[in-house]
Write an enzyme that holds these catalytic residues in place. Structure first.
Site, short mmCIF file in Angstrom:
data_model
loop_
_atom_site.label_atom_id
_atom_site.label_comp_id
_atom_site.label_asym_id
_atom_site.label_seq_id
_atom_site.Cartn_x
_atom_site.Cartn_y
_atom_site.Cartn_z
N ASP A 44 0.84 -1.20 0.00
CA ASP A 44 0.00 0.00 0.00
C ASP A 44 0.88 1.26 0.00
O ASP A 44 0.70 2.18 -0.82
CB ASP A 44 -0.87 -0.05 1.26
CG ASP A 44 -2.14 0.75 1.15
OD1 ASP A 44 -2.37 1.36 0.09
OD2 ASP A 44 -2.91 0.77 2.12
N VAL A 136 1.72 -7.88 6.74
CA VAL A 136 1.25 -7.46 8.05
C VAL A 136 0.00 -8.24 8.49
O VAL A 136 -0.20 -8.50 9.68
CB VAL A 136 0.93 -5.95 8.03
CG1 VAL A 136 0.33 -5.49 9.34
CG2 VAL A 136 2.19 -5.16 7.74
P1 ADP Z 1 -1.12 -7.25 3.82
O1 ADP Z 1 -1.42 -6.11 4.78
O2 ADP Z 1 -2.29 -7.58 2.91
O3 ADP Z 1 -0.54 -8.43 4.51
P2 ADP Z 1 1.48 -6.24 2.91
O4 ADP Z 1 1.67 -5.06 2.04
O5 ADP Z 1 1.92 -6.12 4.35
O6 ADP Z 1 -0.06 -6.64 2.79
O7 ADP Z 1 2.25 -7.50 2.29
C1 ADP Z 1 1.73 -8.33 1.28
C2 ADP Z 1 2.86 -9.06 0.62
O8 ADP Z 1 3.50 -8.20 -0.33
C3 ADP Z 1 3.98 -9.52 1.55
O9 ADP Z 1 4.31 -10.85 1.18
C4 ADP Z 1 5.12 -8.58 1.28
O10 ADP Z 1 6.38 -9.22 1.42
C5 ADP Z 1 4.90 -8.24 -0.17
N1 ADP Z 1 5.41 -6.92 -0.62
C6 ADP Z 1 5.69 -5.81 0.14
N2 ADP Z 1 6.07 -4.79 -0.65
C7 ADP Z 1 6.01 -5.24 -1.93
C8 ADP Z 1 6.28 -4.65 -3.21
N3 ADP Z 1 6.69 -3.38 -3.33
N4 ADP Z 1 6.10 -5.44 -4.32
C9 ADP Z 1 5.67 -6.70 -4.22
N5 ADP Z 1 5.40 -7.31 -3.06
C10 ADP Z 1 5.58 -6.59 -1.92
#
Ligand code: ADP
Length: 187
Positions: A44, A136
């Protein structure tokens, strides 16, 4: 950053990629948003940082007009892509693992299905997903792989107009877990 494709499924329509979601040159990237639609960390934060203020502006408008209480888990909405290479961002809210009275898998599958449906409704042909809820929100990566692959295969089985669904993993180890636990039955 370059993206590396590790594998394909569904006769080439699904690609498993290591890369950054914000760099994907597709019609739409999917945001692992939270129900506020006001931005957050992880995917996000990366999307809003790279895409600029236009995306947040449209999210605010969606909140005001359609979702004053926030976007429920499992649902998806679309905004423009701002400064991103992708033309659109489809925002979906994954389930917080273990907080949904046994409905985690159902809600995670709905995120994929509803995001694909929104893409279709806008005549989009290429879409890239991050691994929704596996950051998260705490969804175990192996379980999420099974759920997401089943949902995507079910959708693509009935809807033929999407050319390419890209599953983007930030880290190689996460892509490997996906490849060991997916349930695609077509190469
Ligand atoms: P959620 O809150 O739905 O768990 P997150 O953003 O915390 O979403 O993480 C979702 C997944 O995306 C995790 O596996 C994380 O490692 C991965 N992730 C984080 N940043 C990126 C990015 N810039 N591009 C691709 N995947 C990412």
């Amino acid at each position: 950053m370059n993206s590396t494709e590790l594998a394909t499924f569904m006769f080439g329509h699904v690609g498993i990629v290591i890369g950054n979601i914000v760099d994907q040159q597709v019609d739409a990237i999917v945001n692992a948003a939270n129900s506020s639609l006001m931005g957050g960390g992880g995917v996000d934060g990366a999307i809003h940082a790279a895409g600029g203020p236009q995306i947040l502006c449209e999210c605010r408008e969606l909140r005001r007009t359609c979702y004053p209480q926030g976007l429920p888990a499992g649902q998806s909405v679309i905004t423009s892509g701002g400064n991103l290479p992708a033309h659109y961002v489809i925002h979906t809210v994954g389930p917080v693992y273990g907080r949904n009275a046994g409905r985690d898998a159902e809600l995670l599958a709905a995120c994929y299905r509803n995001s694909l449906a929104v893409a279709m409704q806008h005549n989009l042909r290429t879409i890239a997903f991050p691994a929704i809820s596996t950051g998260v929100y705490g969804y175990p990566r192996a379980e999420a792989a099974a759920v997401s692959s089943e949902a995507i295969q079910a959708f693509l089985g009935s809807e033929k107009s999407l050319d390419n669904v890209r599953l983007v993993f930030y880290q190689r180890a996460d892509a490997q877990i996906f490849l060991q636990n997916h349930r695609f039955t077509y190469p």
